[in-house]
Design a protein around this motif. Structure first.
Motif, PDB file in Angstrom:
ATOM      1  N   GLN A 146      23.861 -22.604  21.660  1.00 12.74           N
ATOM      2  CA  GLN A 146      23.242 -23.293  22.874  1.00 12.74           C
ATOM      3  C   GLN A 146      22.365 -22.464  23.586  1.00 12.74           C
ATOM      4  O   GLN A 146      21.245 -22.673  24.160  1.00 12.74           O
ATOM      5  CB  GLN A 146      24.338 -23.804  23.854  1.00 12.74           C
ATOM      6  N   ALA A 147      22.837 -20.917  23.694  1.00 10.83           N
ATOM      7  CA  ALA A 147      22.189 -20.109  24.334  1.00 10.83           C
ATOM      8  C   ALA A 147      20.662 -20.030  23.881  1.00 10.83           C
ATOM      9  O   ALA A 147      19.511 -19.500  24.499  1.00 10.83           O
ATOM     10  CB  ALA A 147      22.677 -18.686  24.680  1.00 10.83           C
ATOM     11  N   ALA A 148      20.667 -19.887  22.306  1.00 14.72           N
ATOM     12  CA  ALA A 148      19.671 -19.497  21.488  1.00 14.72           C
ATOM     13  C   ALA A 148      18.742 -20.864  21.684  1.00 14.72           C
ATOM     14  O   ALA A 148      17.422 -20.409  21.824  1.00 14.72           O
ATOM     15  CB  ALA A 148      20.103 -19.460  20.150  1.00 14.72           C
ATOM     16  N   LEU A 149      19.139 -22.027  21.672  1.00 13.79           N
ATOM     17  CA  LEU A 149      18.249 -23.270  22.068  1.00 13.79           C
ATOM     18  C   LEU A 149      17.450 -23.119  23.281  1.00 13.79           C
ATOM     19  O   LEU A 149      16.648 -23.461  23.364  1.00 13.79           O
ATOM     20  CB  LEU A 149      19.165 -24.364  21.566  1.00 13.79           C
ATOM     21  N   LEU A 150      18.538 -22.699  24.212  1.00 14.06           N
ATOM     22  CA  LEU A 150      17.650 -22.701  25.556  1.00 14.06           C
ATOM     23  C   LEU A 150      16.755 -21.452  25.734  1.00 14.06           C
ATOM     24  O   LEU A 150      15.544 -21.861  26.238  1.00 14.06           O
ATOM     25  CB  LEU A 150      18.912 -22.314  26.937  1.00 14.06           C
ATOM     26  N   MET A 151      16.941 -20.335  25.042  1.00 11.33           N
ATOM     27  CA  MET A 151      15.767 -19.230  25.142  1.00 11.33           C
ATOM     28  C   MET A 151      14.824 -19.847  24.118  1.00 11.33           C
ATOM     29  O   MET A 151      13.519 -19.356  24.701  1.00 11.33           O
ATOM     30  CB  MET A 151      16.610 -18.375  24.173  1.00 11.33           C
ATOM     31  N   ALA A 152      14.675 -20.828  23.271  1.00 17.75           N
ATOM     32  CA  ALA A 152      13.612 -21.348  22.540  1.00 17.75           C
ATOM     33  C   ALA A 152      12.961 -22.056  23.488  1.00 17.75           C
ATOM     34  O   ALA A 152      11.700 -22.041  23.529  1.00 17.75           O
ATOM     35  CB  ALA A 152      14.150 -21.946  21.353  1.00 17.75           C
ATOM     36  N   LEU A 153      13.440 -23.094  24.197  1.00 18.30           N
ATOM     37  CA  LEU A 153      12.852 -23.785  25.127  1.00 18.30           C
ATOM     38  C   LEU A 153      12.106 -23.188  26.394  1.00 18.30           C
ATOM     39  O   LEU A 153      11.044 -23.398  26.568  1.00 18.30           O
ATOM     40  CB  LEU A 153      13.688 -24.988  25.687  1.00 18.30           C
ATOM     41  N   SER A 154      12.781 -21.956  26.494  1.00 19.38           N
ATOM     42  CA  SER A 154      12.175 -20.981  27.629  1.00 19.38           C
ATOM     43  C   SER A 154      10.877 -20.487  27.171  1.00 19.38           C
ATOM     44  O   SER A 154       9.997 -20.345  27.646  1.00 19.38           O
ATOM     45  CB  SER A 154      13.178 -19.939  28.140  1.00 19.38           C
ATOM     46  N   ALA A 155      10.901 -20.038  25.757  1.00 19.92           N
ATOM     47  CA  ALA A 155       9.747 -19.418  25.355  1.00 19.92           C
ATOM     48  C   ALA A 155       8.735 -20.269  25.128  1.00 19.92           C
ATOM     49  O   ALA A 155       7.311 -20.112  25.293  1.00 19.92           O
ATOM     50  CB  ALA A 155       9.913 -18.815  23.682  1.00 19.92           C
ATOM     51  N   GLN A 156       9.023 -21.541  24.982  1.00 17.30           N
ATOM     52  CA  GLN A 156       8.006 -22.736  24.651  1.00 17.30           C
ATOM     53  C   GLN A 156       7.377 -22.783  26.145  1.00 17.30           C
ATOM     54  O   GLN A 156       6.182 -23.223  26.132  1.00 17.30           O
ATOM     55  CB  GLN A 156       8.754 -23.946  24.318  1.00 17.30           C
ATOM     56  N   ARG A 157       8.208 -22.806  27.301  1.00 19.46           N
ATOM     57  CA  ARG A 157       7.782 -22.954  28.565  1.00 19.46           C
ATOM     58  C   ARG A 157       6.587 -21.974  28.845  1.00 19.46           C
ATOM     59  O   ARG A 157       5.745 -22.530  29.540  1.00 19.46           O
ATOM     60  CB  ARG A 157       8.815 -23.151  29.491  1.00 19.46           C
ATOM     61  N   LEU A 158       7.055 -20.990  28.748  1.00 16.62           N
ATOM     62  CA  LEU A 158       6.203 -19.782  28.782  1.00 16.62           C
ATOM     63  C   LEU A 158       4.885 -19.790  27.958  1.00 16.62           C
ATOM     64  O   LEU A 158       3.758 -19.402  28.600  1.00 16.62           O
ATOM     65  CB  LEU A 158       7.111 -18.369  28.409  1.00 16.62           C
ATOM     66  N   ALA A 159       5.018 -20.456  26.702  1.00 13.49           N
ATOM     67  CA  ALA A 159       3.726 -20.421  25.941  1.00 13.49           C
ATOM     68  C   ALA A 159       3.098 -21.524  26.743  1.00 13.49           C
ATOM     69  O   ALA A 159       1.628 -21.200  26.532  1.00 13.49           O
ATOM     70  CB  ALA A 159       4.038 -20.861  24.516  1.00 13.49           C
TER      71      ALA A 159
END
Ligand SMILES: C=C(O[C@@H]1C=C(C(=O)O)C=C[C@H]1O)C(=O)O
Length: 214
Positions: free
Chosen positions: A42-55
């Protein structure tokens, strides 16, 4: 845990006396690993979304660069955070946690935008060729990803709570195991306690556990 001896002496014993070896080293049920894996996933999926938001911050920066639109938009931030808190309450997510979490996402986005603007000012060749529309194009994408992140944060919170519950249950059961083992281990002491404390075997209470004087 308290053990009463025949003499009425009470031996107070901590049931969680450790031998230096962690219980988890020898007695970790597979279910605990599942929970840890779930949290990590779950933490990894959240980090991936966070990276997408930053992108998406690249697009925001491009939409704002060379325009009158400021990087900082406090009114938009307040609306976003109020929405996050309201949605969190609806889905049973800790609103304090989500507020703090999204404040960090916003800060990171602004840091990125400032860095990109500085970079583009120094390097015209790196400037974006296309300027997307902030309101109609970029912000709806940000809103969609923010919503996804909220649900992911909720899943992470649930995984953590499940792991905490499991941890508590595990600790409880190990506590019982300790109690039981200690009771067995101390039977001879309990039986002989009266004799031990009354016989003059050279032990003074204050010297117990100390090294003999050289
Ligand atoms: C992303 C933007 O820039 C900033 C960052 C925000 C965010 O990360 O949600 C919101 C408002 C702005 O302060 C924006 O203006 O939409």
């Amino acid at each position: 845990m308290a053990l009463s001896t025949e003499s009425g002496l009470e031996l107070r014993v901590r049931a969680d006396v450790r031998t230096g070896m962690e219980w988890s080293d020898v007695n970790t049920p597979a279910r605990t690993n599942v929970s840890v894996a779930e949290i990590e996933e779950q933490a990894a999926l959240l980090m991936a979304l966070s990276a997408q938001r930053l992108a998406l911050g690249d697009k925001v920066a491009a939409a704002k660069y060379g325009s009158e639109i400021p990087i900082n938009d406090e009114a938009r931030e307040e609306r976003l955070l109020a929405d996050v808190v309201a949605r969190s309450r609806e889905i049973g997510l800790d609103p304090v946690l989500s507020h703090r979490f999204f404040k960090s996402q916003i800060e990171a986005n602004k840091v990125l935008q400032r860095r990109l603007h500085a970079l583009w000012a120094d390097h015209p060749e790196l400037r974006p060729r296309h300027s997307p529309d902030l309101e109609s194009e970029v912000r709806p994408q940000l809103d969609a990803i923010t919503k996804k992140m909220l649900f992911r944060l909720k899943s992470l919170q649930c995984a953590k709570k499940a792991a905490d519950r499991l941890d508590g249950a595990l600790r409880e059961s190990l506590h019982d195991v300790h109690e039981e083992a200690l009771r067995i281990a101390l039977v001879p002491i309990r039986e002989r306690a009266a004799a031990l404390v009354t016989s003059d075997d050279g032990c003074r209470e204050s010297s117990v556990g100390e090294a003999p004087a050289a």
